[in-house]
Design a protein around this motif. Sequence first.
Motif, PDB file in Angstrom:
ATOM      1  N   SER A 218      -0.472 -41.349  -4.476  1.00 38.58           N
ATOM      2  CA  SER A 218      -0.990 -42.259  -5.504  1.00 38.58           C
ATOM      3  C   SER A 218      -2.392 -42.763  -5.179  1.00 38.58           C
ATOM      4  O   SER A 218      -2.901 -43.657  -5.834  1.00 38.58           O
ATOM      5  CB  SER A 218      -0.052 -43.462  -5.658  1.00 38.58           C
ATOM      6  N   GLY A 219      -2.994 -42.222  -4.116  1.00 38.02           N
ATOM      7  CA  GLY A 219      -4.365 -42.587  -3.784  1.00 38.02           C
ATOM      8  C   GLY A 219      -4.509 -43.693  -2.759  1.00 38.02           C
ATOM      9  O   GLY A 219      -5.615 -44.156  -2.512  1.00 38.02           O
ATOM     10  N   TRP A 220      -3.409 -44.146  -2.178  1.00 39.07           N
ATOM     11  CA  TRP A 220      -3.473 -45.198  -1.165  1.00 39.07           C
ATOM     12  C   TRP A 220      -3.779 -44.606   0.200  1.00 39.07           C
ATOM     13  O   TRP A 220      -3.389 -43.480   0.509  1.00 39.07           O
ATOM     14  CB  TRP A 220      -2.134 -45.925  -1.087  1.00 39.07           C
ATOM     15  N   ASN A 221      -4.474 -45.368   1.034  1.00 39.14           N
ATOM     16  CA  ASN A 221      -4.625 -45.036   2.448  1.00 39.14           C
ATOM     17  C   ASN A 221      -3.308 -45.407   3.115  1.00 39.14           C
ATOM     18  O   ASN A 221      -2.801 -46.508   2.909  1.00 39.14           O
ATOM     19  CB  ASN A 221      -5.753 -45.853   3.088  1.00 39.14           C
ATOM     20  N   VAL A 222      -2.744 -44.509   3.913  1.00 37.44           N
ATOM     21  CA  VAL A 222      -1.422 -44.740   4.492  1.00 37.44           C
ATOM     22  C   VAL A 222      -1.520 -44.890   5.998  1.00 37.44           C
ATOM     23  O   VAL A 222      -2.138 -44.070   6.678  1.00 37.44           O
ATOM     24  CB  VAL A 222      -0.457 -43.587   4.138  1.00 37.44           C
ATOM     25  N   LEU A 223      -0.916 -45.952   6.487  1.00 34.61           N
ATOM     26  CA  LEU A 223      -0.798 -46.182   7.922  1.00 34.61           C
ATOM     27  C   LEU A 223       0.669 -46.446   8.217  1.00 34.61           C
ATOM     28  O   LEU A 223       1.422 -46.881   7.351  1.00 34.61           O
ATOM     29  CB  LEU A 223      -1.636 -47.383   8.357  1.00 34.61           C
TER      30      LEU A 223
ATOM     31  N   ASP B 208     -11.592 -48.721   3.038  1.00 29.88           N
ATOM     32  CA  ASP B 208     -11.984 -48.910   1.640  1.00 29.88           C
ATOM     33  C   ASP B 208     -10.804 -48.501   0.772  1.00 29.88           C
ATOM     34  O   ASP B 208     -10.141 -47.506   1.035  1.00 29.88           O
ATOM     35  CB  ASP B 208     -13.194 -48.039   1.290  1.00 29.88           C
ATOM     36  N   GLY B 209     -10.554 -49.255  -0.261  1.00 26.66           N
ATOM     37  CA  GLY B 209      -9.464 -48.920  -1.175  1.00 26.66           C
ATOM     38  C   GLY B 209      -8.148 -49.501  -0.700  1.00 26.66           C
ATOM     39  O   GLY B 209      -8.066 -50.149   0.343  1.00 26.66           O
ATOM     40  N   PRO B 210      -7.111 -49.268  -1.481  1.00 26.06           N
ATOM     41  CA  PRO B 210      -5.813 -49.849  -1.149  1.00 26.06           C
ATOM     42  C   PRO B 210      -5.218 -49.212   0.104  1.00 26.06           C
ATOM     43  O   PRO B 210      -5.399 -48.023   0.356  1.00 26.06           O
ATOM     44  CB  PRO B 210      -4.963 -49.549  -2.383  1.00 26.06           C
ATOM     45  N   ALA B 211      -4.520 -50.018   0.866  1.00 29.21           N
ATOM     46  CA  ALA B 211      -3.871 -49.535   2.081  1.00 29.21           C
ATOM     47  C   ALA B 211      -2.383 -49.846   2.015  1.00 29.21           C
ATOM     48  O   ALA B 211      -1.975 -50.927   1.586  1.00 29.21           O
ATOM     49  CB  ALA B 211      -4.491 -50.175   3.314  1.00 29.21           C
ATOM     50  N   PHE B 212      -1.582 -48.897   2.447  1.00 24.80           N
ATOM     51  CA  PHE B 212      -0.127 -49.021   2.497  1.00 24.80           C
ATOM     52  C   PHE B 212       0.279 -48.882   3.957  1.00 24.80           C
ATOM     53  O   PHE B 212       0.080 -47.832   4.557  1.00 24.80           O
ATOM     54  CB  PHE B 212       0.510 -47.920   1.646  1.00 24.80           C
ATOM     55  N   LEU B 213       0.820 -49.941   4.518  1.00 20.48           N
ATOM     56  CA  LEU B 213       1.252 -49.934   5.915  1.00 20.48           C
ATOM     57  C   LEU B 213       2.771 -49.966   5.945  1.00 20.48           C
ATOM     58  O   LEU B 213       3.396 -50.949   5.575  1.00 20.48           O
ATOM     59  CB  LEU B 213       0.664 -51.136   6.654  1.00 20.48           C
ATOM     60  N   HIS B 214       3.363 -48.845   6.349  1.00 20.68           N
ATOM     61  CA  HIS B 214       4.826 -48.706   6.406  1.00 20.68           C
ATOM     62  C   HIS B 214       5.283 -49.019   7.826  1.00 20.68           C
ATOM     63  O   HIS B 214       4.942 -48.321   8.760  1.00 20.68           O
ATOM     64  CB  HIS B 214       5.219 -47.287   6.019  1.00 20.68           C
ATOM     65  N   VAL B 215       6.058 -50.096   7.949  1.00 23.78           N
ATOM     66  CA  VAL B 215       6.523 -50.560   9.256  1.00 23.78           C
ATOM     67  C   VAL B 215       8.044 -50.469   9.299  1.00 23.78           C
ATOM     68  O   VAL B 215       8.727 -51.111   8.509  1.00 23.78           O
ATOM     69  CB  VAL B 215       6.095 -52.019   9.526  1.00 23.78           C
ATOM     70  N   ARG B 216       8.557 -49.679  10.199  1.00 21.51           N
ATOM     71  CA  ARG B 216      10.013 -49.595  10.367  1.00 21.51           C
ATOM     72  C   ARG B 216      10.464 -50.736  11.278  1.00 21.51           C
ATOM     73  O   ARG B 216       9.907 -50.926  12.365  1.00 21.51           O
ATOM     74  CB  ARG B 216      10.392 -48.259  10.962  1.00 21.51           C
ATOM     75  N   ILE B 217      11.447 -51.475  10.801  1.00 18.29           N
ATOM     76  CA  ILE B 217      11.996 -52.582  11.588  1.00 18.29           C
ATOM     77  C   ILE B 217      13.511 -52.406  11.673  1.00 18.29           C
ATOM     78  O   ILE B 217      14.097 -51.584  10.966  1.00 18.29           O
ATOM     79  CB  ILE B 217      11.633 -53.955  10.974  1.00 18.29           C
ATOM     80  N   GLU B 218      14.136 -53.193  12.522  1.00 20.39           N
ATOM     81  CA  GLU B 218      15.582 -53.094  12.688  1.00 20.39           C
ATOM     82  C   GLU B 218      16.298 -53.720  11.504  1.00 20.39           C
ATOM     83  O   GLU B 218      15.820 -54.696  10.920  1.00 20.39           O
ATOM     84  CB  GLU B 218      15.996 -53.791  13.981  1.00 20.39           C
ATOM     85  N   PRO B 219      17.466 -53.173  11.141  1.00 20.61           N
ATOM     86  CA  PRO B 219      18.236 -53.739  10.026  1.00 20.61           C
ATOM     87  C   PRO B 219      18.717 -55.153  10.330  1.00 20.61           C
ATOM     88  O   PRO B 219      18.850 -55.543  11.486  1.00 20.61           O
ATOM     89  CB  PRO B 219      19.442 -52.807   9.897  1.00 20.61           C
ATOM     90  N   GLY B 220      18.963 -55.883   9.259  1.00 21.36           N
ATOM     91  CA  GLY B 220      19.550 -57.206   9.396  1.00 21.36           C
ATOM     92  C   GLY B 220      18.641 -58.306   8.917  1.00 21.36           C
ATOM     93  O   GLY B 220      17.434 -58.136   8.832  1.00 21.36           O
TER      94      GLY B 220
END
Length: 106
Positions: A31-36, A55-67
């Motif tokens: 979708s054009g986002w910068n992904v980290l 520059d532009g939108p950034a999407f930072l995907h962080v895996r965390i523990e459930p709960g």
Amino acid sequence: MVLLDNGVYASTAGLPTYASRVDLGALAGASGWNVLRAAGPGELGEAFGRALELDGPAFLHVRIEPGNAPGVPRLLEDPVVIARRFRDWLAARAATSGETAGQVAS
């Protein structure tokens, strides 16, 4: 946008989401986002700092523990009520922008 992904729906007693089978970062990238990505707290600060420099939108995907944190109640609202509240919010935005609710929702 920072996505704290614990892989479960807390409101359904921890049923798994599709996040383990769908690459949410790839969707954002398409979708054009910068992904980290960050695999935990140690990587989060560094990745967030890099995201702020992009520059532009950034999407930072962080895996965390459930709960949930102790004492946080489950969200047990009726989905119909939630959907109606969202539709009303869209209609209010459309009214202030001069668009119809159908234009905003599509």
